[in-house]
Design a protein around this motif. Sequence first.
Motif, mmCIF file in Angstrom:
data_model
loop_
_atom_site.group_PDB
_atom_site.id
_atom_site.type_symbol
_atom_site.label_atom_id
_atom_site.label_comp_id
_atom_site.label_asym_id
_atom_site.label_seq_id
_atom_site.Cartn_x
_atom_site.Cartn_y
_atom_site.Cartn_z
ATOM 1 N N THR A 3 27.348 7.024 5.249
ATOM 2 C CA THR A 3 25.899 7.133 5.400
ATOM 3 C C THR A 3 25.435 8.572 5.497
ATOM 4 O OG1 THR A 3 26.090 6.909 7.790
ATOM 5 C CG2 THR A 3 25.673 4.886 6.524
ATOM 6 N N GLY A 4 26.243 9.521 5.020
ATOM 7 C CA GLY A 4 25.822 10.916 5.114
ATOM 8 C C GLY A 4 25.862 11.391 6.540
ATOM 9 N N TRP A 5 24.793 12.026 7.004
ATOM 10 C CA TRP A 5 24.755 12.581 8.348
ATOM 11 C C TRP A 5 24.368 11.558 9.405
ATOM 12 C CZ3 TRP A 5 21.526 16.594 5.549
ATOM 13 C CH2 TRP A 5 22.346 17.561 4.972
ATOM 14 N N ALA A 6 23.901 10.433 8.993
ATOM 15 C CA ALA A 6 23.475 9.416 9.959
ATOM 16 C C ALA A 6 24.684 8.826 10.666
ATOM 17 C CB ALA A 6 22.701 8.317 9.256
ATOM 18 N N GLY A 7 24.545 8.613 11.935
ATOM 19 C CA GLY A 7 25.630 8.027 12.709
ATOM 20 C C GLY A 7 25.709 6.530 12.507
ATOM 21 N N ASP A 8 26.760 5.938 13.037
ATOM 22 C CA ASP A 8 26.926 4.492 12.960
ATOM 23 C C ASP A 8 25.753 3.814 13.656
ATOM 24 O OD1 ASP A 8 29.301 4.835 11.679
ATOM 25 O OD2 ASP A 8 30.556 4.506 13.459
ATOM 26 N N GLY A 9 25.179 2.836 12.999
ATOM 27 C CA GLY A 9 24.071 2.096 13.588
ATOM 28 C C GLY A 9 22.727 2.783 13.468
ATOM 29 N N ALA A 10 22.646 3.890 12.745
ATOM 30 C CA ALA A 10 21.382 4.631 12.650
ATOM 31 C C ALA A 10 20.303 3.821 11.948
ATOM 32 C CB ALA A 10 21.602 5.953 11.922
ATOM 33 N N VAL A 11 20.696 3.057 10.936
ATOM 34 C CA VAL A 11 19.708 2.249 10.223
ATOM 35 C C VAL A 11 19.149 1.179 11.151
ATOM 36 C CG1 VAL A 11 19.378 0.634 8.314
ATOM 37 C CG2 VAL A 11 20.724 2.700 7.972
ATOM 38 N N GLN A 12 20.032 0.524 11.902
ATOM 39 C CA GLN A 12 19.566 -0.497 12.839
ATOM 40 C C GLN A 12 18.699 0.121 13.923
ATOM 41 O OE1 GLN A 12 19.981 -3.872 12.447
ATOM 42 N NE2 GLN A 12 18.433 -3.921 14.049
ATOM 43 N N ASP A 13 19.052 1.311 14.385
ATOM 44 C CA ASP A 13 18.224 1.997 15.388
ATOM 45 C C ASP A 13 16.825 2.270 14.851
ATOM 46 O OD1 ASP A 13 20.374 2.006 17.122
ATOM 47 O OD2 ASP A 13 20.913 4.111 16.735
ATOM 48 N N GLN A 14 16.738 2.655 13.585
ATOM 49 C CA GLN A 14 15.436 2.916 12.980
ATOM 50 C C GLN A 14 14.630 1.631 12.855
ATOM 51 O OE1 GLN A 14 15.686 5.076 9.332
ATOM 52 N NE2 GLN A 14 13.484 5.117 9.034
ATOM 53 N N ILE A 15 15.287 0.536 12.468
ATOM 54 C CA ILE A 15 14.607 -0.759 12.380
ATOM 55 C C ILE A 15 14.111 -1.181 13.752
ATOM 56 C CG2 ILE A 15 14.961 -3.224 11.928
ATOM 57 C CD1 ILE A 15 16.944 -2.319 9.698
ATOM 58 N N ASP A 16 14.970 -1.051 14.764
ATOM 59 C CA ASP A 16 14.587 -1.420 16.134
ATOM 60 C C ASP A 16 13.394 -0.594 16.615
ATOM 61 O OD1 ASP A 16 16.659 -3.252 16.153
ATOM 62 O OD2 ASP A 16 18.008 -1.989 17.350
ATOM 63 N N ALA A 17 13.394 0.702 16.304
ATOM 64 C CA ALA A 17 12.285 1.568 16.717
ATOM 65 C C ALA A 17 10.990 1.158 16.034
ATOM 66 C CB ALA A 17 12.606 3.025 16.403
ATOM 67 N N THR A 18 11.070 0.779 14.770
ATOM 68 C CA THR A 18 9.879 0.350 14.037
ATOM 69 C C THR A 18 9.313 -0.928 14.641
ATOM 70 O OG1 THR A 18 10.700 1.354 12.010
ATOM 71 C CG2 THR A 18 9.004 -0.324 11.765
#
Length: 88
Positions: A3-18
């Motif tokens: 995922t490049g520079w994003a850490g594990d779970g970064a996509v889910q964290d972004q979804i949760d924040a939204t």
Amino acid sequence: MATGWAGDGAVQDQIDATVEDAVKRARSRLNKGPSLSRCEDCDAPIPEARREAVPGVRLCISCQEAHDREQAASSGYNRRGSKDSQLR
């Protein structure tokens, strides 16, 4: 999956924040207090059925629809995107 520079779970964290932001925004718009018998914008009578269905209602249906359209036009952007997603 890389995922490049994003850490594990970064996509889910972004979804949760939204989702969390949307819930906070919705809760902040909930009416409080007793319902009004007349619209605070146009002074039209608010039907009793609407006052019972929507606690704390302050606007008639037509004024509420206009208000909702105005709110929808200015919401929906997630400004917490990761640096990785901004570089694409």
